[in-house]
Write a protein that holds these residues in place. Structure first.
Motif, mmCIF file in Angstrom:
data_model
loop_
_atom_site.group_PDB
_atom_site.id
_atom_site.type_symbol
_atom_site.label_atom_id
_atom_site.label_comp_id
_atom_site.label_asym_id
_atom_site.label_seq_id
_atom_site.Cartn_x
_atom_site.Cartn_y
_atom_site.Cartn_z
ATOM 1 N N LEU A 392 70.259 17.394 7.557
ATOM 2 C CA LEU A 392 68.908 17.891 7.795
ATOM 3 C C LEU A 392 67.980 17.546 6.631
ATOM 4 C CD1 LEU A 392 69.588 21.370 9.438
ATOM 5 C CD2 LEU A 392 68.566 19.353 10.516
ATOM 6 N N THR A 393 68.530 17.549 5.409
ATOM 7 C CA THR A 393 67.736 17.121 4.255
ATOM 8 C C THR A 393 67.345 15.654 4.397
ATOM 9 O OG1 THR A 393 68.876 18.712 2.826
ATOM 10 C CG2 THR A 393 67.703 16.908 1.739
ATOM 11 N N GLN A 394 68.295 14.818 4.825
ATOM 12 C CA GLN A 394 67.987 13.400 5.059
ATOM 13 C C GLN A 394 66.911 13.242 6.123
ATOM 14 O OE1 GLN A 394 72.433 12.120 5.408
ATOM 15 N NE2 GLN A 394 71.241 10.248 5.140
ATOM 16 N N ALA A 395 67.044 14.000 7.229
ATOM 17 C CA ALA A 395 66.084 13.888 8.327
ATOM 18 C C ALA A 395 64.681 14.256 7.865
ATOM 19 C CB ALA A 395 66.506 14.792 9.484
ATOM 20 N N ALA A 396 64.569 15.372 7.162
ATOM 21 C CA ALA A 396 63.256 15.823 6.697
ATOM 22 C C ALA A 396 62.646 14.825 5.722
ATOM 23 C CB ALA A 396 63.381 17.197 6.045
ATOM 24 N N THR A 397 63.467 14.277 4.843
ATOM 25 C CA THR A 397 62.974 13.301 3.864
ATOM 26 C C THR A 397 62.481 12.042 4.560
ATOM 27 O OG1 THR A 397 64.540 14.151 2.217
ATOM 28 C CG2 THR A 397 63.580 11.989 1.809
ATOM 29 N N HIS A 398 63.259 11.540 5.527
ATOM 30 C CA HIS A 398 62.847 10.361 6.288
ATOM 31 C C HIS A 398 61.494 10.592 6.966
ATOM 32 C CE1 HIS A 398 66.375 8.236 5.440
ATOM 33 N NE2 HIS A 398 67.089 8.435 6.532
ATOM 34 N N LEU A 399 61.367 11.740 7.645
ATOM 35 C CA LEU A 399 60.142 12.016 8.384
ATOM 36 C C LEU A 399 58.942 12.131 7.455
ATOM 37 C CD1 LEU A 399 61.642 14.575 10.903
ATOM 38 C CD2 LEU A 399 60.616 12.376 11.525
ATOM 39 N N GLU A 400 59.145 12.732 6.310
ATOM 40 C CA GLU A 400 58.046 12.871 5.351
ATOM 41 C C GLU A 400 57.622 11.492 4.824
ATOM 42 O OE1 GLU A 400 56.928 15.725 1.546
ATOM 43 O OE2 GLU A 400 58.966 15.729 2.349
ATOM 44 N N GLU A 401 58.597 10.631 4.551
ATOM 45 C CA GLU A 401 58.285 9.282 4.065
ATOM 46 C C GLU A 401 57.489 8.481 5.088
ATOM 47 O OE1 GLU A 401 62.037 7.567 3.175
ATOM 48 O OE2 GLU A 401 62.298 8.629 1.277
ATOM 49 N N MET A 402 57.720 8.776 6.375
ATOM 50 C CA MET A 402 57.093 7.996 7.444
ATOM 51 C C MET A 402 55.817 8.629 7.977
ATOM 52 S SD MET A 402 60.362 6.632 9.608
ATOM 53 C CE MET A 402 60.988 8.269 9.912
ATOM 54 N N GLU A 403 55.286 9.622 7.289
ATOM 55 C CA GLU A 403 54.026 10.271 7.652
ATOM 56 C C GLU A 403 54.127 11.098 8.927
ATOM 57 O OE1 GLU A 403 50.424 7.554 6.891
ATOM 58 O OE2 GLU A 403 52.035 6.155 7.418
ATOM 59 N N SER A 404 55.339 11.371 9.408
ATOM 60 C CA SER A 404 55.499 12.217 10.591
ATOM 61 C C SER A 404 55.452 13.676 10.132
ATOM 62 C CB SER A 404 56.828 11.913 11.295
ATOM 63 O OG SER A 404 56.862 10.598 11.759
ATOM 64 N N VAL A 405 54.254 14.108 9.728
ATOM 65 C CA VAL A 405 54.138 15.365 8.992
ATOM 66 C C VAL A 405 54.511 16.578 9.839
ATOM 67 C CG1 VAL A 405 52.493 14.538 7.295
ATOM 68 C CG2 VAL A 405 51.652 15.330 9.499
ATOM 69 N N ARG A 406 54.145 16.562 11.130
ATOM 70 C CA ARG A 406 54.476 17.719 11.959
ATOM 71 C C ARG A 406 55.983 17.867 12.100
ATOM 72 N NH1 ARG A 406 56.254 17.967 16.705
ATOM 73 N NH2 ARG A 406 55.884 15.753 17.036
ATOM 74 N N GLU A 407 56.656 16.772 12.421
ATOM 75 C CA GLU A 407 58.112 16.833 12.581
ATOM 76 C C GLU A 407 58.806 17.089 11.244
ATOM 77 O OE1 GLU A 407 58.273 13.016 14.477
ATOM 78 O OE2 GLU A 407 58.963 13.930 16.333
ATOM 79 N N ALA A 408 58.246 16.532 10.161
ATOM 80 C CA ALA A 408 58.820 16.785 8.837
ATOM 81 C C ALA A 408 58.722 18.262 8.487
ATOM 82 C CB ALA A 408 58.107 15.939 7.781
#
Length: 442
Positions: A392-408
């Motif tokens: 889940l830490t990996q998922a959140a980090t990936h989403l934040e890096e990709m500007e998917s702020v809502r999902e992050a």
């Protein structure tokens, strides 16, 4: 390499056959007109080229390009083979065949065939997961494409570029491509066309992924209204599809299911002809739409998780017979994993999510983040808390890096809740909550 001009070829063929300009011209043309053509001072109309080709016992293609019919036929066969390979999901084979055409020196003299090979090559690169190369090829095509010459193809190229940029995680660039293209159509009065709806759908998807739900909601309503006005089944299908996506994000799952069902009906699902009687929908698009529908069923009607799993299993079996790339296959596996979790089979969900991750590799893609999120949930159900926290830490980090702020924001929040449930030290949980708030703009 310098090639003969059209006029030089006509002159050479005429002399070789021992006829004069007057004989070649008679009775339809004048000998002075033939002289102007041979000296490249006039460009003959296609009908004149066809006439001269008949008189000179050659093909119109040879007159225009200087490429022999044998070579043209060989290139056409290679292109047809590449198209079939792409439709059948053999992305790497398709890429090699398209590249073979591109590497042929004679293809330069055949602009239509060359463009077809470049377009197919870019799609094959996307299907093979080689997004950087696909983006380079599509950028070159968008720079050359003309909305005046072929509006539908112009829109398809821009939609593909926006999609590849989003798949790579560069969402702002995906928004910019679709927004600029749609703005151009509106400025030229072509906003009430299928092309405008498809570009609007691409822009809507990018807005959602970026977390811009206000603009997404506004655009969804405009898309449906525009598609209904146009009346095209394909335009309406695209509008309903994206409106279903917006409904899902808003938590309006039943509305999303209804919209997705309307889109499937228009696409000619279950082998029926499309609603407008046109050609069948692209198998890749139909597979994606079915995955969307199954995902909405899982969220709207948990009791129908078995039905969603059956549909996804069917899509999984069909998807390899289309031009689906690894991202589409991974997406299907991820939703299957979600269905298995809903059915109380977390071990099967873990296996499916890990298959999806193996396909995607380590790149921080949206599909990777989705698979990690589902894997984390399944690990929680199995009591594998440490593994769940890791993924889940990996998922959140990936989403934040990709500007998917809502999902992050949602991923960081889920992680914070999990840390609290496991009795972990307070600091990591607080950090996760803070990152969730930051992504949410607080």
């Amino acid at each position: 390499m310098d090639r003969e001009t059209l006029g030089q070829r006509i002159r050479a063929l005429r002399i070789r056959q021992g006829i004069s300009q007057a004989q070649l011209a008679f009775p339809e043309l004048s000998d002075s007109y033939i002289s102007l053509i041979e000296s490249d001072k006039r460009v003959p109309a296609p009908s004149v080229i066809d006439l001269l080709a008949q008189k000179l016992n050659c093909s119109a293609t040879y007159l225009v390009s200087g490429v022999s019919e044998d070579v043209v036929d060989e290139l056409r066969v290679t292109l047809d083979y590449a198209e079939i390979a792409l439709r059948n999901g053999a992305a790497e084979e398709a890429r090699e065949r398209f590249a073979e055409v591109l590497a042929n020196a004679d293809a330069v003299a055949l602009p239509s065939m060359l463009h077809q090979a470049r377009w197919g090559h870019a799609l094959a690169l996307e299907a093979a997961g080689r997004l950087e190369e696909a983006i380079d090829g599509l950028r070159a095509l968008t720079a050359e494409a003309s909305a005046d010459a072929d509006l539908a193809h112009w829109a398809r190229v821009h939609v593909a570029l926006s999609r590849c940029l989003r798949e790579r995680g560069d969402i702002s660039a995906g928004v910019e491509v679709a927004e600029d293209a749609l703005r151009h159509l509106i400025a030229t009065g072509a906003d009430s066309t299928d092309a405008a709806v498809h570009l609007g759908a691409a822009l809507l998807a990018a807005f959602i992924e970026r977390g811009d739900l206000v603009r997404a909601g506004q655009l969804a309503g405009q898309l449906v209204e525009r598609a209904e006005r146009i009346g095209s089944a394909r335009a309406r299908m695209a509008a309903y599809w994206e409106a279903a996506y917006v409904a899902e994000i808003r938590g309006e799952y039943e509305d999303g299911v209804a919209l997705a069902e309307r889109a499937l009906l228009l696409a000619g699902d279950d082998g029926a002809a499309p609603a407008d009687g046109g050609p069948p929908e692209d198998p890749r698009n139909l597979a994606r739409l079915r995955i969307v529908y199954a995902g909405l069923l899982l969220r709207a009607r948990p009791a129908d998780a078995g039905r969603a799993r059956d549909l996804l299993t069917r899509v999984r079996g069909e998807i390899n017979a289309s031009s689906a790339g690894e991202i589409d296959v991974a997406w299907c596996l991820t939703e299957l994993a979600r269905a298995e979790t809903a059915l109380g089979r977390p071990a099967e969900a873990v296996a499916l999510a890990e298959q999806a991750l193996d396909l995607l590799g380590g790149a921080p893609r949206r599909a990777t983040a989705w698979a990690l999120t589902v894997l984390g949930e399944a690990c929680v159900r199995l009591g594998r808390r440490d593994r769940a926290i890791e993924v889940l830490t990996q998922a959140a980090t990936h989403l934040e890096e990709m500007e998917s702020v809502r999902e992050a924001a949602q991923a960081w929040f889920d992680l914070a809740e999990l840390l609290a449930e496991t009795g972990a030290p307070e600091r990591p949980g607080l950090d996760a909550y803070r990152r969730a708030l930051t992504c949410a703009g607080v």
